[in-house]
Design a protein around this motif. Structure first.
Motif, PDB file in Angstrom:
ATOM      1  N   GLU A 185       0.861  -1.182   0.000  1.00 18.20           N
ATOM      2  CA  GLU A 185       0.000   0.000   0.000  1.00 18.20           C
ATOM      3  C   GLU A 185       0.894   1.227   0.000  1.00 18.20           C
ATOM      4  O   GLU A 185       1.830   1.318   0.800  1.00 18.20           O
ATOM      5  CB  GLU A 185      -0.901  -0.006   1.238  1.00 18.20           C
ATOM      6  CG  GLU A 185      -1.948  -1.106   1.198  1.00 18.20           C
ATOM      7  CD  GLU A 185      -2.430  -1.498   2.579  1.00 18.20           C
ATOM      8  OE1 GLU A 185      -3.615  -1.317   2.865  1.00 18.20           O
ATOM      9  OE2 GLU A 185      -1.599  -2.004   3.360  1.00 18.20           O
ATOM     10  N   THR A 186       0.609   2.171  -0.897  1.00 20.31           N
ATOM     11  CA  THR A 186       1.476   3.346  -1.059  1.00 20.31           C
ATOM     12  C   THR A 186       0.652   4.615  -1.170  1.00 20.31           C
ATOM     13  O   THR A 186      -0.544   4.576  -1.472  1.00 20.31           O
ATOM     14  CB  THR A 186       2.359   3.207  -2.313  1.00 20.31           C
ATOM     15  OG1 THR A 186       1.521   3.020  -3.463  1.00 20.31           O
ATOM     16  CG2 THR A 186       3.310   2.021  -2.179  1.00 20.31           C
ATOM     17  N   VAL A 187       1.322   5.744  -0.927  1.00 21.43           N
ATOM     18  CA  VAL A 187       0.676   7.051  -1.016  1.00 21.43           C
ATOM     19  C   VAL A 187       1.552   7.972  -1.872  1.00 21.43           C
ATOM     20  O   VAL A 187       2.748   8.112  -1.612  1.00 21.43           O
ATOM     21  CB  VAL A 187       0.483   7.675   0.377  1.00 21.43           C
ATOM     22  CG1 VAL A 187      -0.105   9.074   0.256  1.00 21.43           C
ATOM     23  CG2 VAL A 187      -0.410   6.796   1.245  1.00 21.43           C
ATOM     24  N   LEU A 188       0.946   8.585  -2.877  1.00 19.39           N
ATOM     25  CA  LEU A 188       1.627   9.562  -3.725  1.00 19.39           C
ATOM     26  C   LEU A 188       1.036  10.936  -3.435  1.00 19.39           C
ATOM     27  O   LEU A 188      -0.177  11.136  -3.496  1.00 19.39           O
ATOM     28  CB  LEU A 188       1.452   9.226  -5.204  1.00 19.39           C
ATOM     29  CG  LEU A 188       2.039  10.222  -6.213  1.00 19.39           C
ATOM     30  CD1 LEU A 188       3.555  10.272  -6.098  1.00 19.39           C
ATOM     31  CD2 LEU A 188       1.620   9.868  -7.634  1.00 19.39           C
ATOM     32  N   THR A 189       1.880  11.909  -3.092  1.00 16.13           N
ATOM     33  CA  THR A 189       1.401  13.257  -2.797  1.00 16.13           C
ATOM     34  C   THR A 189       1.405  14.107  -4.067  1.00 16.13           C
ATOM     35  O   THR A 189       1.954  13.716  -5.100  1.00 16.13           O
ATOM     36  CB  THR A 189       2.282  13.938  -1.741  1.00 16.13           C
ATOM     37  OG1 THR A 189       3.554  14.265  -2.336  1.00 16.13           O
ATOM     38  CG2 THR A 189       2.501  13.034  -0.537  1.00 16.13           C
TER      39      THR A 189
END
Length: 433
Positions: A185-189
């Motif tokens: 699971e990843t988050v891109l800003t």
């Protein structure tokens, strides 16, 4: 005229001498580091004194040269944990070398905190003193074993056993030529900074400057699985929750899994979908949820006692059920939960590093970055990632087996070593000490 920083090399020796060698001054070094962190965080909110160093100078009244090295270390190691694998490899070396030597162990060859800290000199952040290092060991799952005089560091047995059984299972599945899928699971800003779920979660809790960037800019939260054949079931979600994760596994990942696959997930809180068997102390809705999960018919008019009777009579004797695990097993797949001590030993971790490296270089819309990078990675690259992880799994398992063989003999030898009375006298009683 404001004082200018002197050379970092000259100042490093001054700071190390003044702050790191004495316990009272270690507290001063920690104090300065904290002031620097808060000054940098406030820099995102206030432009009254724009420079982090100037703001720290204003708050403390200290000469800028006194904290220049602290500032340099902080910037170089910001939000960076001490790598557990590095500590563990060095600790194992203490035990293996002691077993291989024909000579009795000396005090400087025993795995005390002091010796381990010295052996890792230059590989851990400069601002980490031995007390901070000792607390870090406790948080990473290490404990202290009392010997004749003093203590030696060892891994908590529950951590060792959990890793051993996981590695034993996954090595066996690889020998059976099963496809292995590592969930990520990843988050891109909006600024094209990429975070893993763990990094994102920690930043939201601890770093004001990170929260400002994360909250104010558009976020893309992705979940996917990585295997030696590529990326599967890539999906953008609104929130990392237990229900979202379970729905993704069952509705997105499960339909695309090859026969007899193995799914590896981290032990995050929202991955825990285990439902415990209800009792008379449970609320009625929980009892009904358990009956529905086990496909047991019931009537809305039934009392709690009658519902519990159905639980006892028609459901399994198991005290808990995982909807995710049950769904995978019904289709012939297996579920493994990745121990925290080797959480980076995954194919998805290698792919994540590739994403971080290229996220800001891809000339596409914000929400298309991950898809674009995924399509550009060759099958050979994924296979290379998988081979690297497979080798690491085997090497770690062999090291655990070797440690199990030598541990008792080595500890018996260490019992004869006469350490100083005060050696590791400040052993933490808990992770929070």
């Amino acid at each position: 005229m404001a004082s200018q920083p002197c050379s970092s090399k000259a100042l490093s020796s001054v700071i190390n001498q003044e702050f790191l060698n004495r316990s009272t001054n270690i507290e001063s070094a920690r104090f300065l580091k904290r002031i620097l962190q808060k000054s940098e965080e406030e820099g995102k909110l206030s432009k009254t004194i724009p420079s982090d160093l100037d703001r720290t100078h204003f708050y403390t009244g200290l000469d800028r040269r006194m904290f220049f090295t602290q500032y340099t270390d902080l910037k170089a190691t910001e939000i960076k944990d001490i790598e557990r694998s590095m500590i563990h490899e060095r600790l194992i070396a203490f035990y293996i070398n002691a077993n291989a030597s024909s000579l009795p162990p000396r005090p400087d060859t025993t795995p005390t905190t002091k010796n381990l800290f010295s052996a890792l000199y230059g590989k851990i952040p400069h601002y980490v003193d031995i007390r901070m290092f000792r607390k870090c060991l406790a948080k990473l799952g290490y404990v202290w074993l009392r010997i004749f005089k003093g203590y030696i560091v060892m891994e908590r047995p529950s951590v060792t056993f959990e890793r051993y059984y996981y590695l034993k299972d996954i090595v066996r599945y690889r020998e059976e030529n099963r496809d292995i899928f590592y969930v990520a699971e990843t988050v891109l800003t909006g600024l094209f900074n990429y975070y893993s779920f763990k990094e994102y979660n920690e930043l939201m809790k601890t770093a004001v400057n990170a929260r400002i960037e994360i909250i104010q800019k558009g976020l893309i939260k992705n979940i996917y699985a990585v295997s030696k054949s590529g990326v599967y079931a890539l999906k953008t979600i609104d929130h990392f929750t237990t229900s979202n994760f379970a729905n993704w596994v069952i509705n997105e990942l499960l339909p695309v899994l090859p026969e007899k696959s193995v799914v590896v997930i981290q032990k995050y809180e929202h991955h825990d979908d285990v439902i415990k068997k209800p009792t008379l102390f449970s609320i009625k809705s929980d009892i009904i949820a358990w009956l529905e999960l086990n496909d047991v018919p019931y009537s809305e008019e039934m009392s709690k006692c009658e519902l519990v009777d159905l639980v006892d009579a028609y459901t399994s004797e198991s005290d808990e059920i995982s909807k995710i695990e049950n769904s995978l097993k019904l289709k012939g797949h297996e579920l493994l939960r990745l121990p925290a001590c080797i959480e980076e030993m995954t194919t998805s971790k290698h792919f994540f590093e590739l994403i971080k490296l290229n996220a800001s270089k891809v000339n596409v819309n914000h929400d298309q970055v991950l898809k674009m990078i995924t399509e550009s990675v060759s099958l050979q690259t994924f296979e290379k990632f998988d081979r690297h992880v497979a080798d690491a799994e085997k090497d770690t398992l062999h090291a655990d087996i070797k440690m199990d063989q030598v541990f008792d003999n080595v500890v018996a030898a260490f019992q004869k070593v006469r350490l100083k009375d005060a050696e590791d006298s400040e052993v933490p009683l808990s992770d929070s000490d």
